[in-house]
Enzyme design. Structure first.
Site, PDB file in Angstrom:
ATOM      1  N   HIS A 126       0.816  -1.208   0.000  1.00 48.76           N
ATOM      2  CA  HIS A 126       0.000   0.000   0.000  1.00 48.76           C
ATOM      3  C   HIS A 126       0.853   1.264   0.000  1.00 48.76           C
ATOM      4  CE1 HIS A 126      -3.761   2.131   0.791  1.00 48.76           C
ATOM      5  NE2 HIS A 126      -3.110   2.859   1.674  1.00 48.76           N
ATOM      6  N   HIS A 134     -10.276   3.011  -1.321  1.00 53.07           N
ATOM      7  CA  HIS A 134     -10.443   2.681   0.098  1.00 53.07           C
ATOM      8  C   HIS A 134     -11.266   1.402   0.178  1.00 53.07           C
ATOM      9  CE1 HIS A 134      -9.944   4.832   4.158  1.00 53.07           C
ATOM     10  NE2 HIS A 134      -8.787   4.646   3.593  1.00 53.07           N
TER      11      HIS A 134
END
Lengths: 235, 717, 85
Positions: free
Chosen positions: B41, B87
């Site tokens: 990430h 998200h």
């Protein structure tokens, strides 16, 4: 027109109102911080703009109604000069007691952003003189808590006193509960105080003041105010 | 204390790389920090090499990838900063908060460029409405976006919503934000100098989302409940104050550099500034305003929302502090920019972390996953197709209009305040969303697209088509594209076939970006989108920003008024493979040829722009999902008017009526513009196919559906 | 001394409680046929200092009047508890 737009923490239509007034009338409006104690010298119109003052936490408008500037706004209203509360500003006005009633959660239990239609019920106020009585406006709403509420006997009183300025209606102007987006009692979208110089409304006139935004039905509201203030200054 | 590197999320080879770089054992806090910063990430370790394939330069590009957001030139000294970010994992676990904080995070990315957030778009890939779990997730996600976006005062002006079973347990939430910034007043994250202060503004720091970035870099476990403590809680009220506060500080010229605090909080924001500026940074954990008692490593990695890191000159600290106090925000100088190239954290007078900033903020060695073309060609059964009779057309069209991907989305977007900031010129629900830049009056068109079904068939051409589906509506409306942002949503890259698909998709996007000069200026990657029930389809989500010429209004995409000729610009039949028609009917699954023809796209682009700018048509609509008949139906539905198609039976094929792919559009042309229109499209396939009028959609003298019925299907009544 | 003022705020009789109505319906839908009516309000807990329980209660009442409750549409009740450290 000397306008003061009050900025609370969480207000988000303050700049929109300034922009609408400037494009409608070519005059600048001042932003006034909620923590101030005084309105700028010479303020003629006070606008409490839409948004989420204090995050709409506790109750919409409740904490903003306790801001230092509110005392000055109440005095301003007392002097007969116009005060306009739009959306969250309407909620603040009911919480300050300048207007009766409360705005509760929409009956749909959802936020509603859309164009709606409202009928002009009075054109004898500083805000609406350039509308025809019965004129239908196409104007946006954007709120979660917009269902106007007032206990039955008091509701009857403000109806008798002709305090309703805008009601939700069909595109053709028919007033009926089925055309009310939020379930407001008596389809109330905007009301005034007894003197007629304080107006609270859920629809956003600043979002209907330029043709590129899809409606100019809010324009006469600013123009009415400007004309009313000119007349007052002359006399 | 010795920690197992695996529990910090590191591999054995990464751990040995760390020891080699440091020439010592990392301590507990350092290991935790590197575990998060070297996660997929934060580090893009699996995709950095791929992302370098994206063309990113162009004369309109003011800021390419590498900053918090890209910026393109929107004329008159103003720029548009924009970026999309996923998200997905948080939204699968806590849909309301996951989606809300996704919106909050992308807004702060735009703010970090010194831009005022002006518009939001949302790409949502949701599970089927028939799954109660998926429906609950979808509802929470929409309410989360509404709850945050509305309160923060940034309009949600459009996006993309699609539905497939593969997203039932793993919905995708890709939030895109656009902001306006004066070109001579852009904030950077690479301009810190030794002696400057690191100032934290916003909420107090708590234990929210500790190691959330590592969470987003692994597959969702069976028991998502146990992941819950990692989900952050958003406070849009504080975010609104943070926006106004940072913009006020910026307007006074007090910001040297700025970075939002998203994944890995203080660590990522401060180490990235140091790494990009070629400096070091020293953070004193004891100076960070806390909500609860925390360990230094927790402070370093907390993902508490609504915080920004500012780099400022020491003499400006008081003024910054008083502006923050006005906006009722916490403000603390928590450290200092140094010249030793180290990311240092101290607590109680002793050093708890000391790592090269470059190693923390950008040093993870890339991972080269093996790549393998999937061997087995999918052999879906194909019902085959032929000419259709009107009853089959009627049923198919009704089913398409009812399909959740096509049907009316107003139940979603009316929950979003799409009008605040009074700039929304074309609202959600249209093929292009348009907003006005208040400062210069220019109109900006924005589109968002994803088509995972086409990417599943051919990741290169599918990704290219996805990108083109985002470009074509802009051209048709009259906007010239400026740049692109994307979010690459894929399953685990550790599976060689998955990785091959990802590689091919990136190449497909890069091809279009290069061939049509639409540079990629920002983006985000979300991998490991899978759970025990399965993995998602390859889903690149593309956002494109375009600019209208001065005083040009967007050409309509759904209005018909009176009798006008209908033209089809583009090939008569489209391709059925990967189309909605093929998915719904099981027919034509292998029909038609998928191609990517950049010369043809380019030719389509210039003609479409010329048509819009020359005012040669009253309505233009791209032929996309559901094909020609669906595009025409949308015009009928919103203008409450029917039309007649003049087609002869041999032409009435599923490929013509329902085919997709490629540059195809329908135009409504008034009589007075016919010559100009045909001249403009001379040399490109174009054909008059019918005319508007009446109250039904008909083919020849056969009524397919009355407009009233189409409206009912589309609205789900 | 430290007290906890535990304040319940709920919609007044006669005020349409949209949330309560919706939740009531939902309970009925999933099989709780015994449900007659649902009201939804909010719980506010204030930690305050006062010399005795009475003073704490007076202060909490005043908070309700001044800010916490809009008595046009809301009723409230207060319970005071002493915090023993």
């Amino acid at each position: 027109m000397n306008t003061s737009v009050i900025v609370f923490p969480g207000s988000n239509c303050d700049l929109d109102v300034v922009h609408a007034i400037s494009s409608a009338l070519g005059t600048q409006a001042d932003l006034v911080w909620h923590d101030d104690n005084e309105l700028p010298q010479g303020t003629e119109l006070v606008v409490l703009p839409g948004g989420f003052s204090y995050g709409d936490y506790l109750r919409c408008g409740a904490m903003a109604a306790k801001s230092p500037i509110i005392r000055a706004v109440i005095e301003h209203a007392g002097s007969g000069l116009p005060v306009l509360g739009i959306c969250n500003g309407f909620q603040v006005l009911t919480e300050t007691g300048l207007l009766p009633g409360a705005l509760l959660a929409n009956r749909t239990l959802s936020f509603i952003c859309d164009f709606c239609h409202v009928r002009v019920e009075r054109n004898d106020t500083p805000f609406t003189s350039l509308y025809r009585k019965g004129q239908v406006l196409r104007i946006p709403i954007a709120h979660y808590e917009g269902m106007y509420f007032l206990p039955g006997d008091e509701l009857a009183k403000i109806e008798t006193a002709n305090r309703i300025v805008f009601r939700y209606c069909s595109p053709e102007g028919e007033v009926d509960d089925s055309f009310s987006p939020n379930g407001a009692l008596n389809c109330i979208a905007g009301i005034t105080n007894e003197a007629g110089n304080v107006l609270g409304m859920m629809p956003h006139p600043e979002r209907a003041s330029e043709s590129i935004l899809g409606s100019v039905d809010g324009l006469p509201l600013w123009q009415s105010l400007s004309r009313w203030l000119e007349g007052r200054n002359r006399s | 204390m010795k920690t197992d590197f695996r529990s910090a999320g590191l591999t054995a080879s990464e751990y040995s790389a760390i020891r080699e770089l440091l020439q010592r054992e990392p301590n507990f806090a350092e290991l935790r920090i590197l575990g998060v910063m070297w996660s997929e990430h934060c580090s893009y370790k699996s995709t950095r090499r791929l992302l370098s394939l994206f063309p990113k330069d162009g004369e309109q590009v003011v800021q390419g990838p590498g900053e918090n957001a890209g910026i393109v030139d929107a004329g008159d000294g103003w720029g548009i900063a924009f970026k999309v970010e996923s998200h997905n994992h948080p939204s699968a676990v806590a849909p309301y908060q996951g989606a809300a904080t996704g919106v909050g995070g992308i807004i702060r990315d735009i703010l970090a460029m010194g831009a005022r957030p002006a518009a939001l778009m949302d790409g949502l890939c949701l599970g089927l409405k028939t799954s109660s779990r998926a429906a609950a997730l979808a509802d929470g996600i929409v309410k989360g976006i509404a709850g945050y976006g509305n309160a923060v005062g940034v309009p949600t002006i459009g996006g993309k919503t699609l539905y497939s079973e593969c997203y039932n347990g793993n919905p995708l939430v890709n939030a895109m934000c656009l902001g306006t910034v004066k070109l001579d007043n852009i904030v950077s994250s690479r301009t810190a100098l030794p002696g400057h202060l690191a100032v934290l503004i916003g909420s107090r720091t708590g234990r929210d989302g500790i190691a959330g970035a590592a969470f987003a870099s692994s597959e969702l476990s069976d028991d998502t409940r146990s992941s819950r403590p990692q989900v952050q809680i958003g406070d849009p009220f504080v975010e609104k104050l943070l926006i106004e506060c940072c913009l006020e500080i910026h307007s006074k010229g007090l910001i040297v550099a700025m970075q939002d605090m998203g994944a890995a909080g203080i660590t990522s924001s401060s180490s990235e500034i140091a790494a990009k500026s070629g400096t070091g940074i020293r953070i004193e954990a004891d100076l960070v305003p806390l909500r609860e008692k925390m360990e230094p490593w927790e402070i370093a990695l907390s993902e508490s929302q609504e915080r920004m890191l500012l780099i400022a000159e020491p003499e400006h600290l008081d003024e910054i502090g008083s502006i923050a106090a006005k906006w009722q925000l916490e403000c603390a100088a928590i450290g200092e920019v140094t010249d030793d190239g180290l990311f240092v954290m101290t607590s109680g007078g002793s050093t708890v972390v000391s790592l090269p900033a470059e190693m923390v903020g950008g040093g993870c060695p890339p991972v080269l996953w093996p790549s393998k073309r999937p061997s087995s060609e999918t052999t879906l059964p194909d019902g085959g197709t032929g000419p259709l009779d009107s009853s089959v057309i009627r049923e198919t069209l009704a089913a398409i209009l009812r399909d959740p991907g096509i049907s009316d989305k107003s139940a979603i977007y009316k929950q979003y305040d799409y009008m605040v900031q009074t700039g929304t010129v074309v609202p959600p629900g249209r093929s292009v969303s348009v907003f006005r830049v208040r400062q210069n009056g220019r109109l900006i068109g924005v589109t968002m697209e994803a088509d995972p079904w086409k990417c599943s068939i051919d990741p290169f051409k599918g990704a290219a088509e996805t990108f083109l589906k985002a470009l074509r509506p802009l051209w048709l409306s009259g906007a010239a594209h400026l740049g692109m942002t994307n979010c690459l949503n894929y399953p685990s890259p550790e599976n060689p076939e998955n990785f091959w698909v990802l590689e091919e998709s990136v190449k497909g996007l890069a091809a279009v970006a290069g061939d049509l000069s639409c540079p990629v200026v920002s983006g985000n990657v979300s991998l490991y989108n899978e759970n025990p029930e399965g993995k998602i389809m390859p889903t690149p989500m593309v956002g494109v920003v375009g600019l209208f010429e001065k005083n040009l209004l967007p050409l309509e995409d759904q209005s018909a008024s009176g009798r006008e000729d209908i033209f089809l610009a583009g090939d008569l039949p489209g391709t059925l493979e990967g189309s909605l028609f093929a998915r719904l009917t099981g027919n034509g699954v292998h029909e038609g040829r998928i191609s990517y023809d950049p010369a043809k796209e380019s030719s389509f682009m210039s003609r479409a722009l010329e048509t819009a700018r020359g005012d040669l048509a009253t309505c233009a609509r791209p032929i996309a999902g559901g094909g020609l008949l669906t595009a025409l139906s949308r015009i009928c539905i919103s203008s409450n008017m029917g039309l007649t198609l003049l087609l002869e039976p041999p032409e009435i094929t599923p490929g013509l009526l329902f085919g997709e792919w490629g540059p195809r559009a329908v135009y409504l042309v008034p009589e007075g513009s016919l010559n100009g229109f045909l001249e403009t499209w001379d040399g490109f396939p174009v054909k008059k196919i019918g005319f508007t009028g009446d109250s039904s959609l008909s083919i020849g003298d056969r009524e397919i559906l009355p407009v009233k019925k189409m409206q009912k299907c589309w609205r789900g009544e | 001394m430290n007290y906890l003022a535990k304040i319940l705020v709920f919609p007044r009789e006669g005020v349409l409680d949209t949330q309560g109505k919706a939740v009531g319906k939902a309970l009925g839908r999933i099989g709780f046929s015994s449900v007659k009516d649902v009201k939804i309000g909010k719980y506010i807990q204030v930690n305050l200092e006062a010399k005795d329980e009475k003073e704490a209660e007076t202060a909490a009442e005043e908070m309700c009047r001044e800010l916490l409750v809009n008595d046009l549409v809301e009723d409230h009740s207060i319970r005071i508890e002493r915090i023993v450290l």
